[in-house]
Design an enzyme around this catalytic site. Structure first.
Site, PDB file in Angstrom:
ATOM      1  N   ASP A 184      43.834 137.400 -43.276  1.00  0.00           N
ATOM      2  CA  ASP A 184      43.917 135.993 -42.893  1.00  0.00           C
ATOM      3  C   ASP A 184      45.053 135.762 -41.888  1.00  0.00           C
ATOM      4  O   ASP A 184      46.059 136.471 -41.904  1.00  0.00           O
ATOM      5  CB  ASP A 184      44.164 135.156 -44.162  1.00  0.00           C
ATOM      6  CG  ASP A 184      43.860 133.677 -43.929  1.00  0.00           C
ATOM      7  OD1 ASP A 184      43.283 133.335 -42.887  1.00  0.00           O
ATOM      8  OD2 ASP A 184      44.217 132.866 -44.805  1.00  0.00           O
ATOM      9  N   ASN A 215      32.266 131.127 -43.629  1.00  0.00           N
ATOM     10  CA  ASN A 215      32.766 131.124 -42.248  1.00  0.00           C
ATOM     11  C   ASN A 215      31.744 130.600 -41.226  1.00  0.00           C
ATOM     12  O   ASN A 215      32.090 130.318 -40.077  1.00  0.00           O
ATOM     13  CB  ASN A 215      33.239 132.526 -41.838  1.00  0.00           C
ATOM     14  CG  ASN A 215      34.567 132.921 -42.454  1.00  0.00           C
ATOM     15  OD1 ASN A 215      34.855 134.096 -42.661  1.00  0.00           O
ATOM     16  ND2 ASN A 215      35.410 131.936 -42.773  1.00  0.00           N
TER      17      ASN A 215
HETATM   18  C1  FPP Z   1      40.662 134.852 -41.143  1.00  0.00           C
HETATM   19  O1  FPP Z   1      41.670 134.354 -40.292  1.00  0.00           O
HETATM   20  C2  FPP Z   1      39.971 135.921 -40.453  1.00  0.00           C
HETATM   21  C3  FPP Z   1      38.637 135.960 -40.230  1.00  0.00           C
HETATM   22  C4  FPP Z   1      37.698 134.928 -40.701  1.00  0.00           C
HETATM   23  C5  FPP Z   1      38.042 137.035 -39.454  1.00  0.00           C
HETATM   24  C6  FPP Z   1      38.544 138.418 -39.786  1.00  0.00           C
HETATM   25  C7  FPP Z   1      38.148 139.268 -38.691  1.00  0.00           C
HETATM   26  C8  FPP Z   1      38.923 140.188 -38.121  1.00  0.00           C
HETATM   27  C9  FPP Z   1      40.229 140.627 -38.610  1.00  0.00           C
HETATM   28  C10 FPP Z   1      38.365 140.801 -36.910  1.00  0.00           C
HETATM   29  C11 FPP Z   1      38.138 142.229 -36.982  1.00  0.00           C
HETATM   30  C12 FPP Z   1      37.296 142.718 -38.071  1.00  0.00           C
HETATM   31  C13 FPP Z   1      36.542 143.813 -37.916  1.00  0.00           C
HETATM   32  C14 FPP Z   1      35.853 144.409 -39.060  1.00  0.00           C
HETATM   33  C15 FPP Z   1      36.375 144.450 -36.623  1.00  0.00           C
HETATM   34  P1  FPP Z   1      41.556 132.863 -39.787  1.00  0.00           P
HETATM   35  O2  FPP Z   1      40.815 132.867 -38.515  1.00  0.00           O
HETATM   36  O3  FPP Z   1      40.958 132.016 -40.866  1.00  0.00           O
HETATM   37  O4  FPP Z   1      43.042 132.515 -39.555  1.00  0.00           O
HETATM   38  P2  FPP Z   1      43.710 131.090 -39.757  1.00  0.00           P
HETATM   39  O5  FPP Z   1      43.718 130.834 -41.230  1.00  0.00           O
HETATM   40  O6  FPP Z   1      45.088 131.288 -39.195  1.00  0.00           O
HETATM   41  O7  FPP Z   1      42.923 130.085 -38.989  1.00  0.00           O
END
Ligand code: FPP
Length: 257
Positions: A35, A83
């Protein structure tokens, strides 16, 4: 459950010195809620997808560190069933990132002994992405050094519901006796049926919740919540958390003699 700030982790030992592998005290299966990508990008005045791309580079670093750190199973939460509620631009960008990750990394993952599996419901995913996922699973199916499981369109409740549906179908077909349904039976229908339960669940970015991740499987997992945003999560911090796991007293509800 433990909650850590970046400060509480200092000084961070080198990955080598923190490696728990030698004494076998480290977790065999680590699950990570990655996250903080969006906030990491926003802090830099960049679009959220910039953070997801930086997050993907961290995935590589953490996967590569697993053999040295004694982690046999690594499960990462890449995209949840919730998501889809994000903007169309972000969802499309993430799907494109997953596609490119598979195309770009598949040969290296295979050559480095990583066995890749995907969990989650594939029905809503683009069929072209599903083909790439199937191919990566197939081409790494003989590997056994590290088992990397990527949760994509995954939700713990959705997984239990899908498992229950299949279980009910087996009962209806007469393959399964309802009297035989117990705690051993149901996990055989989960997406994770071939995996051990996670020993340690890590969540980055300072949020202390599990967000529908591995609900059944994590019943007795240890938890670490760290403030670090996922794109800043290093191998050294990972090693530090694994090392600290070795000090936990896991009793699984029992009392030690
Ligand atoms: C949550 O952070 C993250 C995600 C929903 C996406 C996770 C994906 C990756 C780490 C990309 C790479 C993965 C692979 C397998 C190649 P957020 O966007 O919710 O962060 P925030 O809470 O700060 O908004």
């Amino acid at each position: 459950m433990a909650r850590r700030t970046s400060d509480s982790l200092a000084p961070v030992p080198s990955a080598a010195s923190a490696a728990p592998e030698a004494d076998g005290q480290g977790p065999r299966h680590v699950a990570i809620i990655m996250d903080g990508n969006g906030r990491w990008a926003t802090m830099r005045g960049r679009p959220r997808l910039f953070g997801h791309h930086a997050g993907a580079r961290r995935v590589r670093e953490i996967v590569e560190s697993c053999p040295d750190l004694g982690v046999k199973y690594l499960t990462i939460f890449a995209f949840s069933t919730e998501n889809w509620k994000r903007t169309q631009v972000e969802v499309a960008g993430l799907m494109s990132l997953f596609r490119r990750y598979i195309i770009r990394e598949s040969r290296q993952l295979r050559d480095e002994g990583v066995r890749v599996r995907f969990i989650g419901d594939r029905v809503r995913l683009d069929p072209k992405l599903v083909v790439l996922m199937d191919e990566l699973e197939q081409m790494t199916s003989q590997n056994d050094l590290v088992h990397l499981t990527i949760a994509l369109n995954y939700g713990g409740r959705d997984e239990v519901a899908r498992a229950t549906k299949r279980l009910a179908q087996d009962v209806a077909r007469g393959v399964l006796n309802p009297d035989d349904v117990d705690e051993e039976t149901l996990p055989k229908y989960l997406d994770t049926c071939v995996l051990p339960d996670p020993d340690l669940v890590i969540r980055t970015s300072g949020e202390a919740r599990i967000s529908n991740f591995l609900l059944w499987q994590s019943a007795y997992a240890e938890y670490e919540f760290v403030d670090t945003l996922w794109p800043d999560f290093t191998r050294a911090e990972f090693a530090c958390l694994l090392s600290s796991y070795g000090t936990r007293d896991r009793r699984f509800g029992a009392v030690k003699a």
